[in-house]
Design a protein around this motif. Structure first.
Motif, PDB file in Angstrom:
ATOM      1  N   VAL A  89       0.748  -1.118   0.022  1.00  0.00           N
ATOM      2  CA  VAL A  89      -0.061   0.075   0.020  1.00  0.00           C
ATOM      3  C   VAL A  89       0.756   1.361  -0.048  1.00  0.00           C
ATOM      4  CG1 VAL A  89      -1.961  -1.278   1.274  1.00  0.00           C
ATOM      5  CG2 VAL A  89      -0.170   0.043   2.502  1.00  0.00           C
TER       6      VAL A  89
ATOM      7  N   ALA B 219       0.547   3.385  -3.091  1.00  0.00           N
ATOM      8  CA  ALA B 219      -0.950   4.000  -3.418  1.00  0.00           C
ATOM      9  C   ALA B 219      -1.523   4.879  -2.228  1.00  0.00           C
ATOM     10  CB  ALA B 219      -1.832   2.968  -3.521  1.00  0.00           C
ATOM     11  N   TYR B 220      -0.963   4.627  -1.290  1.00  0.00           N
ATOM     12  CA  TYR B 220      -1.688   5.375   0.108  1.00  0.00           C
ATOM     13  C   TYR B 220      -0.565   5.650   0.929  1.00  0.00           C
ATOM     14  CZ  TYR B 220      -5.731   3.376  -1.882  1.00  0.00           C
ATOM     15  OH  TYR B 220      -6.939   3.010  -2.690  1.00  0.00           O
TER      16      TYR B 220
ATOM     17  N   ARG C  63      -1.834   7.895   4.454  1.00  0.00           N
ATOM     18  CA  ARG C  63      -2.559   7.205   4.950  1.00  0.00           C
ATOM     19  C   ARG C  63      -1.944   5.965   5.864  1.00  0.00           C
ATOM     20  NH1 ARG C  63      -7.734   6.386   1.032  1.00  0.00           N
ATOM     21  NH2 ARG C  63      -8.042   8.597   0.267  1.00  0.00           N
ATOM     22  N   THR C  64      -1.191   5.537   5.292  1.00  0.00           N
ATOM     23  CA  THR C  64      -0.311   4.418   5.888  1.00  0.00           C
ATOM     24  C   THR C  64       0.638   4.996   7.031  1.00  0.00           C
ATOM     25  OG1 THR C  64       0.001   3.260   3.662  1.00  0.00           O
ATOM     26  CG2 THR C  64       1.352   2.632   5.219  1.00  0.00           C
TER      27      THR C  64
ATOM     28  N   THR D 197       4.687   0.883   8.505  1.00  0.00           N
ATOM     29  CA  THR D 197       5.175   2.340   7.589  1.00  0.00           C
ATOM     30  C   THR D 197       6.524   2.363   7.137  1.00  0.00           C
ATOM     31  OG1 THR D 197       6.247   2.904  10.066  1.00  0.00           O
ATOM     32  CG2 THR D 197       3.594   3.554   9.566  1.00  0.00           C
TER      33      THR D 197
ATOM     34  N   GLY E 202       1.510  14.920   4.305  1.00  0.00           N
ATOM     35  CA  GLY E 202       0.278  14.961   3.458  1.00  0.00           C
ATOM     36  C   GLY E 202      -0.080  16.310   3.055  1.00  0.00           C
TER      37      GLY E 202
ATOM     38  N   TYR F 177      -0.278  17.735  -0.813  1.00  0.00           N
ATOM     39  CA  TYR F 177      -1.291  17.983  -1.588  1.00  0.00           C
ATOM     40  C   TYR F 177      -1.137  19.434  -2.119  1.00  0.00           C
ATOM     41  CZ  TYR F 177      -3.302  13.886   1.082  1.00  0.00           C
ATOM     42  OH  TYR F 177      -3.368  12.740   1.759  1.00  0.00           O
TER      43      TYR F 177
ATOM     44  N   ARG G 170      -3.649  13.885  -4.085  1.00  0.00           N
ATOM     45  CA  ARG G 170      -4.595  13.534  -2.818  1.00  0.00           C
ATOM     46  C   ARG G 170      -5.441  12.226  -2.913  1.00  0.00           C
ATOM     47  NH1 ARG G 170      -7.200  17.773  -3.936  1.00  0.00           N
ATOM     48  NH2 ARG G 170      -5.836  19.217  -2.638  1.00  0.00           N
ATOM     49  N   ALA G 171      -5.818  11.739  -3.917  1.00  0.00           N
ATOM     50  CA  ALA G 171      -6.547  10.592  -4.080  1.00  0.00           C
ATOM     51  C   ALA G 171      -5.746   9.470  -3.676  1.00  0.00           C
ATOM     52  CB  ALA G 171      -6.705  10.435  -5.274  1.00  0.00           C
ATOM     53  N   ARG G 172      -4.380   9.614  -3.880  1.00  0.00           N
ATOM     54  CA  ARG G 172      -3.434   8.306  -3.683  1.00  0.00           C
ATOM     55  C   ARG G 172      -3.089   8.473  -2.240  1.00  0.00           C
ATOM     56  NH1 ARG G 172      -0.136   9.579  -7.949  1.00  0.00           N
ATOM     57  NH2 ARG G 172       1.501   9.895  -6.451  1.00  0.00           N
ATOM     58  N   ALA G 173      -2.966   9.558  -1.603  1.00  0.00           N
ATOM     59  CA  ALA G 173      -2.681   9.524  -0.224  1.00  0.00           C
ATOM     60  C   ALA G 173      -3.787   8.827   0.664  1.00  0.00           C
ATOM     61  CB  ALA G 173      -2.387  10.967   0.268  1.00  0.00           C
TER      62      ALA G 173
END
Length: 407
Positions: free
Chosen positions: A260, A263-264, A267-268, A307, A377, A381, A404-407
């Motif tokens: 992940v 992609a994120y 968030r991770t 992480t 983040g 963004y 932003r969508a990928r985070a």
């Protein structure tokens, strides 16, 4: 993936075992050398301090060395320091050998990561770094429990001899598998050029998040053996199993994080650090419960390492012009946490708050990492007009909404 990348991971495994095995050896070392548990814990901080200093210093010094030569030389120093450590007559000599070992290991980390990323195509660089870093996770699953068992059965010095022998095997494999070219094949990759490429605020914010996030998990892990025997009231025989459980959680966390991270990434980071805060707080409150402690040890390993792929790979995207020093400095950032956290843990123990209190230190460090990740983040963004950088180093024209969508 080239076999050389896995050999680099083997080198991290053998040396990483030494980095973390003291968490299971502290009681034996303290008893044998006649020092307190907090003083023995400073041996962990000593190793981390050597890593902090050694990673960028030795990575820069070996920037134009042939990869194979640099790796073999650094492993040779590491082996020699462990032989001296195994024979150390007292605390002072052992302390010095930990610093020397860490200097060599830090240099190896920097060269190994730089070597791995030039051995694979661009799309496989993050995976190559993850393979190398997974050696450290395997060290917590296999090496640390094995070292603890050796210490319990034959004394802590046997564990040092074991690490020296394993590192010798890794050195021999490196001589056969690692190409002999320089770490940097681009003549523009001088130390000064790489330092200029690292002049980015987002990069240094990432280093700060690395230090706090790793410190949040390592402070509890450093004193875990003593916590398990003195607070949870488990027998010494259970300690290797619980250390292995922590490592298993770490391996699963690395696997999840590797999938992940691209992609994120943000968030991770936030989810992993946030989980560390909650799990550490719960452990501090429930350490006397065997069932709760077992579950939380696993969760700490998982959250602590989920992480890792983001923290390891993101810095290369933030400073692509510094492929050697950026990774080496990230190693230093990990070990800033590894140096300060056990020292802080030792302070709260010495103050009379008990071994479970180290988990509160972990919760506090994690609570600092969370807003740091959120701020990273936010900067990401903001987009290219204000210096935002996507995690994977995409083109500067990328729509901020896509980032932003990928985070």
């Amino acid at each position: 993936m080239p076999i050389a990348v896995y050999v680099l991971g083997l080198g991290i495994f053998t040396q990483g075992t030494s980095e973390f095995m003291l968490s299971g050896l502290l009681p034996d070392i303290a008893h044998d050398l006649g020092v307190s548990i907090p003083d023995a814990g400073l041996l962990i901080s000593a190793f981390a301090i050597g890593m902090v200093v050694g990673a960028p210093l030795l990575a820069g010094a070996t920037l134009n060395w042939p990869r194979r030569t640099a790796l073999a030389a650094l492993q040779s120093v590491f082996i020699a320091a462990h032989v001296v450590g195994a024979l150390a007559p007292g605390y002072g000599v052992l302390f010095v050998t930990r610093v020397v070992s860490a200097l060599a290991y830090a240099g190896f980390w920097g060269v190994a990561v730089a070597a791995a990323v030039v051995l694979v195509p661009a799309e496989a660089k993050a995976k190559a770094v993850a393979v190398v870093a997974s050696g450290l996770t395997l060290a917590t699953i296999i090496g640390v429990p094995a070292g603890t068992l050796l210490s319990q059965s034959s004394g802590w010095r046997t564990a040092f001899w074991g690490v020296a022998a394993l590192t010798l095997v890794s050195l021999l494999c490196s001589l056969f598998a690692i190409p002999g070219g320089k770490v940097s094949t681009d003549e523009t990759h001088t130390v000064c050029a790489e330092l200029r490429a690292m002049a980015r605020p987002q990069l240094w914010l990432s280093y700060a998040v690395t230090a706090f996030a790793f410190g949040a998990v390592i402070v509890t892990f450093s004193y875990l053996a003593t916590l398990l025997t003195d607070v949870t009231d488990l027998s010494e025989g259970w300690v290797p199993a619980l250390l292995a459980l922590f490592g298993a959680g770490g391996l699963i966390g690395m696997a999840i994080g590797g999938k992940v991270a691209a992609a994120y990434p943000i968030r991770t980071l936030v989810l992993g650090a946030g989980t560390l805060v909650v799990a550490s707080g719960l452990l501090a409150l429930t350490a006397e419960s065997t069932a709760a402690t077992v579950v939380l040890v696993f969760v700490l390993g998982l959250a602590g390492y989920v992480t890792n792929p983001v923290l390891q790979s993101r810095v290369f995207a933030l400073a692509p012009g510094a492929p050697t020093l950026v990774g080496a400095t990230n190693t230093s950032a990990f070990n800033v946490g590894n140096a300060l956290a056990p020292a802080l843990g030792g302070m709260v123990i010495s103050a009379g708050f008990g071994y479970a209190s180290v988990a509160w230190v972990g919760a506090a460090l994690g609570a600092v990492a969370v807003p740091g990740a959120l701020w990273a983040g936010h900067l990401q963004y903001r987009g290219p007009r204000t210096g935002g950088v996507v995690a994977q180093g995409a083109a500067s024209q990328e729509d901020p909404a896509a980032a932003r969508a990928r985070a």
